[in-house]
Design a protein around this motif. Structure first.
Motif, PDB file in Angstrom:
ATOM      1  N   ILE A 247       7.121  -1.274  -5.124  1.00 19.20           N
ATOM      2  CA  ILE A 247       8.141  -0.634  -4.286  1.00 19.20           C
ATOM      3  C   ILE A 247       9.361  -1.537  -4.172  1.00 19.20           C
ATOM      4  CG2 ILE A 247       8.660   0.202  -1.963  1.00 19.20           C
ATOM      5  CD1 ILE A 247       5.640   0.840  -1.702  1.00 19.20           C
TER       6      ILE A 247
ATOM      7  N   ALA B 171       1.846   2.710   0.066  1.00 18.99           N
ATOM      8  CA  ALA B 171       2.758   3.225  -0.946  1.00 18.99           C
ATOM      9  C   ALA B 171       2.842   4.742  -0.920  1.00 18.99           C
ATOM     10  CB  ALA B 171       2.337   2.752  -2.333  1.00 18.99           C
TER      11      ALA B 171
ATOM     12  N   GLU C 226      -2.105   7.038  -3.317  1.00 19.65           N
ATOM     13  CA  GLU C 226      -2.450   5.639  -3.600  1.00 19.65           C
ATOM     14  C   GLU C 226      -3.446   5.110  -2.567  1.00 19.65           C
ATOM     15  OE1 GLU C 226       1.088   6.880  -5.621  1.00 19.65           O
ATOM     16  OE2 GLU C 226       0.583   6.949  -3.487  1.00 19.65           O
TER      17      GLU C 226
ATOM     18  N   ARG D 136       5.325   9.541  -2.216  1.00 16.25           N
ATOM     19  CA  ARG D 136       5.309   8.155  -2.662  1.00 16.25           C
ATOM     20  C   ARG D 136       6.640   7.457  -2.400  1.00 16.25           C
ATOM     21  NH1 ARG D 136       5.344   3.944  -6.003  1.00 16.25           N
ATOM     22  NH2 ARG D 136       3.341   3.056  -6.641  1.00 16.25           N
TER      23      ARG D 136
ATOM     24  N   LEU E 213       1.048  -2.722  -5.530  1.00 16.25           N
ATOM     25  CA  LEU E 213       1.790  -1.498  -5.205  1.00 16.25           C
ATOM     26  C   LEU E 213       3.001  -1.815  -4.327  1.00 16.25           C
ATOM     27  CD1 LEU E 213      -1.034   1.107  -4.469  1.00 16.25           C
ATOM     28  CD2 LEU E 213       0.299   0.811  -6.551  1.00 16.25           C
ATOM     29  N   VAL E 214       2.823  -2.709  -3.357  1.00 21.24           N
ATOM     30  CA  VAL E 214       3.934  -3.080  -2.484  1.00 21.24           C
ATOM     31  C   VAL E 214       5.026  -3.778  -3.300  1.00 21.24           C
ATOM     32  CG1 VAL E 214       4.621  -4.456  -0.479  1.00 21.24           C
ATOM     33  CG2 VAL E 214       2.415  -3.258  -0.483  1.00 21.24           C
TER      34      VAL E 214
END
Length: 429
Positions: free
Chosen positions: A368, A240, A244, A338, A364-365
């Motif tokens: 996104i 990310a 992170e 980011r 986190l993925v």
């Protein structure tokens, strides 16, 4: 700019860079950029010469025969200043059997390191490299590249900025990675005698650091490279961002060199962060940053290394992630890296292992992907639960590279065939 970067590294570590990287061979002459950097358009080919991929030799089972060209091309760095990047173009001898003309895949490689010998173009000609005093590094990206070539697709693989060209590689820098990937496609399309041209279809493809680079290229493409006919982007296990990555992987085996590469790159690109880091790092931290210069990743010694927390690197005893959070200069610089701040204009397939808890954590993925969905991007997110939680020599993130290839390349072929892109934005897993 690059002499200034090298001077800072020497000042911070208290050791001349020439000493720090003394065991690393100089980059090949064909990669050496002009000084000052040439004021030419991004993707302009500055040098090109025939090469031979090591795995393409006769007698290697499953290897696809391909013509290879090493090239140096113009690009721009994180501050939009002109720079040069090296890369390798691969054209399969087998014909493209899909619809329309032969496509080009702009392939973004995984983590390599922070020295000239770490460049993917060097690994293409070696496959396996010995790194003194007793280490072995294998170019795992060749598995995916070989499969793409087997489908009749041309592939161009960037070395990113400052790999195979002088200066510290700014590891996980969003803009420079995205620029390098997009300009590698422009450069490949300009090579004579390939059958490709400025309007040839282009796909973006990468895993891990390469997933982040592919994602960055997709985010930047509408404004930076609208001339490219990008049909889609495969984003596998993307990091990310460097902040992170540090926060979630600090203390894991083999991670310390990568964190040092990140800090070296941030300091080189953002001068206002240098005094902050100089004050925050103790002698141990400075020595680790110095020693990481010229070191390649993915070797046996790095993946078998003992865990090390970055709280040992700082004068305050705080981990590096906390140091970043406490500094406006560092927080701003890291915040610019980011993913998810802008939406790609092309379909994107995102792959993530649900049990990846360190390098590229699934939440986190997914975040996104959700951000892109909110911006109108057609996104398909695959949350792969088949890869179990793993740690040690090979973690979940590493092992997931193989199953990630299973469906991603058919997705690429479908985008080139004009098949409507699958989307699951309404119910992301």
């Amino acid at each position: 700019m690059k002499s200034e970067k090298r001077a800072w590294v020497a000042a911070l570590t208290g050791t001349l860079v020439a000493v720090a990287v003394g065991t690393i061979a100089a980059p090949p002459a064909w990669t050496q950029p002009a000084s000052p950097q040439p004021e030419v358009a991004g993707g302009e080919v500055l040098r090109a010469e025939a090469s031979r991929p090591a795995w393409s030799a006769p007698g290697i089972p499953g290897a696809v025969s391909a013509r290879a060209t090493r090239l140096t091309y113009a690009s721009s760095d994180t501050n939009d200043a002109p720079t040069t990047v090296a890369g390798t173009y691969l054209e399969p001898l087998a014909p493209w059997t899909g619809p329309g003309e032969r496509p080009l895949v702009a392939y973004a490689g995984g983590t390599q390191g922070q020295g000239p010998e770490c460049a993917p173009s060097a690994m293409v000609s070696q496959v396996v490299r010995f790194q003194p005093p007793a280490d072995v590094v294998v170019e795992y990206d060749l598995i995916a590249i070989n499969q793409l070539l087997a489908r009749g697709m041309s592939v161009v693989m960037t070395d990113y900025h400052d790999l195979a060209t002088p200066g510290p590689h700014n590891f996980l820098n969003r803009k420079t990675q995205g620029h390098a990937v997009l300009d590698s496609a422009r450069a490949a399309l300009r090579l004579p005698g390939t059958g490709l041209h400025s309007g040839s279809p282009v796909m973006l493809y990468g895993y891990s650091q390469g997933g982040m680079a592919s994602a960055a290229a997709a985010e930047l493409q509408p404004a930076y490279a609208p001339d490219l006919d990008v049909r889609g982007a495969y984003v596998g296990g993307p990091l990310a961002g460097p902040h992170e990555y540090i926060a979630h992987s600090d203390g894991q085996p083999g991670v310390a060199p990568a964190i040092a590469w990140i800090l070296n790159g941030i300091a080189a690109d953002y001068p206002d962060t240098r005094p902050v880091l100089d004050a925050a790092l103790n002698d141990t931290g400075k020595a680790i940053l110095r020693d990481s210069m010229g070191k390649c990743g993915g070797g046996l010694s790095s993946i078998m290394a003992q865990p090390q927390n970055t709280s040992r690197w700082t004068t305050s005893g705080l981990p590096i992630a906390a140091v970043i959070d406490g500094s406006p200069e560092l927080k701003k610089a890291f915040g610019e890296q980011r993913l998810g701040g802008s939406a790609p204009a092309v379909p994107v397939r995102v792959y993530s292992a649900r049990n990846d808890e360190g390098v590229a954590p699934y939440p986190l993925v997914r975040g996104i992907a959700a951000s892109w969905c909110g911006g109108g991007t057609p996104v398909q997110l695959e949350a792969d639960a088949t890869v179990p939680p793993l740690s040690g020599i090979l973690g979940t993130h590493d092992v997931a590279f193989i199953p990630s290839l299973t469906t991603s390349q058919q997705w690429v072929t479908d985008r080139l065939a004009g098949v409507p892109a699958p989307v699951n934005c309404a119910a992301l897993p």
